[in-house]
Design an enzyme around this catalytic site. Structure first.
Site, PDB file in Angstrom:
ATOM      1  CG  HIS A   1      -1.623   1.245   1.521  1.00 48.32           C
ATOM      2  ND1 HIS A   1      -2.974   1.414   1.284  1.00 48.32           N
ATOM      3  CD2 HIS A   1      -1.190   2.426   2.066  1.00 48.32           C
ATOM      4  CE1 HIS A   1      -3.327   2.630   1.639  1.00 48.32           C
ATOM      5  NE2 HIS A   1      -2.272   3.267   2.118  1.00 48.32           N
ATOM      6  CD  GLU A   2       2.005   3.491   3.710  1.00 51.29           C
ATOM      7  OE1 GLU A   2       2.270   4.570   3.140  1.00 51.29           O
ATOM      8  OE2 GLU A   2       0.991   3.344   4.418  1.00 51.29           O
TER       9      GLU A   2
ATOM     10  CG  HIS B   1       0.355   6.199  -0.586  1.00 50.45           C
ATOM     11  ND1 HIS B   1      -0.784   6.775  -1.112  1.00 50.45           N
ATOM     12  CD2 HIS B   1      -0.026   5.656   0.605  1.00 50.45           C
ATOM     13  CE1 HIS B   1      -1.795   6.594  -0.281  1.00 50.45           C
ATOM     14  NE2 HIS B   1      -1.364   5.911   0.762  1.00 50.45           N
TER      15      HIS B   1
ATOM     16  CD  GLU C   1      -4.404   6.762   2.527  1.00 50.36           C
ATOM     17  OE1 GLU C   1      -4.110   5.561   2.672  1.00 50.36           O
ATOM     18  OE2 GLU C   1      -3.560   7.675   2.614  1.00 50.36           O
TER      19      GLU C   1
END
Length: 299
Positions: A141-142, A145, A214
């Site tokens: 997930h990070e 980003h 997100e």
């Protein structure tokens, strides 16, 4: 999005475009008001733009310093580095700086102006609470980003809000003060009201974009690893644990909440939902359940 193996997100691109158009229109309207009633505001604009540039350029260092995080080497954190190495190879992207923040708060964040100048940080609290698959889900997930250049996008998107907030505070002192001439008081009121309106609209637009980014990072990370259930499990654990963290500790890292993987749960129908940087946990879990069905895996 950078050229990686993360799935492209057309909805994210459209939303960034729509928010950008809205902010451009707001910039033009706000600028017209300032030029008309307050020519000296140009100095304030230059200062804020310089601050926004510095926030963007040094974003990785500023974020790590804010969390008192330390950069760790592969020798100091071999499992963490090994996991990030595998994910970066899978995503075909540069490896970010790896850092650890010594706090019981279970969370993680990514920052940096580009994939070549980025950092991923995890807390000791999250390392203690998640198993390997759950942590891999959070890291994917990070890294999404980073690939989406989210820090750069959000810095640009929030710069108008920074300028408006600056003028709300300093409008009385710009342009010679309120008592310099008969028009000073009227000028102050016009600038103050324009700044308030611009700040509020910019705030809502950037928060809406933040919530969607997100969801996009969840989606990209889940498809990259092929294990949305691990990401869902991590999300459930972290939000549950966040509810038990003392408010005092949460306030200490409040300035970083927009960057975190997860924030404390809130009622999706409440006013807090409109102002939140993250979507409701239920909405994130619903999306992960759909991805599990798409991949043919039970959540």
């Amino acid at each position: 999005m950078s050229r990686t193996r993360f799935r492209s997100d057309a909805k994210l691109t459209r939303r960034i475009g729509a928010v950008s158009l809205g902010l451009v229109a707001l910039y033009l309207a706000f600028g017209a008001v300032l030029i008309t009633v307050m020519p000296s505001a140009l100095t304030a604009a230059v200062v804020i733009i310089a601050m926004a540039w510095g926030q963007w350029y040094f974003s990785d260092k500023l974020a790590l310093a804010s969390m008192k995080a330390r950069v760790v080497t592969p020798e100091q954190a071999p499992e963490l580095h090994g996991m990030i190495d595998r994910l970066c190879a899978l995503a075909d992207m540069p490896k970010p700086t790896v850092a650890v923040a010594d706090t019981d708060l279970p969370n993680a964040f990514a920052t940096g102006r580009s994939p070549q100048h980025s950092a991923v940080c995890v807390t000791t609290g999250i390392l203690r609470r998640l198993d390997a698959e759950e942590l891999e889900g959070v890291l994917s997930h990070e890294l999404a980003h980073v690939a989406n250049r989210d820090v750069a996008v959000m810095t640009v998107a929030s710069s108008l809000g920074l300028l408006a907030g600056f003028l709300i505070r300093w409008a009385p002192f710009l342009g010679g003060g309120r008592d310099r001439n008969n028009n000073a008081a009227l000028m102050f009121i016009v600038v103050w009201l324009a700044s308030m309106i611009a700040y509020f609209i910019s705030f809502l637009l950037t928060r809406a974009l933040s919530r969607y980014r997100e969801l996009s990072a969840d989606r990209s990370g889940a498809y990259l690893t092929g294990k949305p259930s691990a990401l869902a499990s991590a999300l459930t654990k972290i939000t549950g644990e966040m509810g038990r963290i003392p408010s005092r500790d949460l306030r200490e890292v409040e300035n970083m909440s927009a960057f975190f993987f997860a924030t404390p749960a809130f009622d999706r129908q409440s006013l807090a939902g409109m102002f939140a940087t993250h979507p409701p946990v239920e909405k994130r879990l619903e999306q992960l359940a759909r991805i599990s069905a798409d991949l043919g895996r039970p959540l």
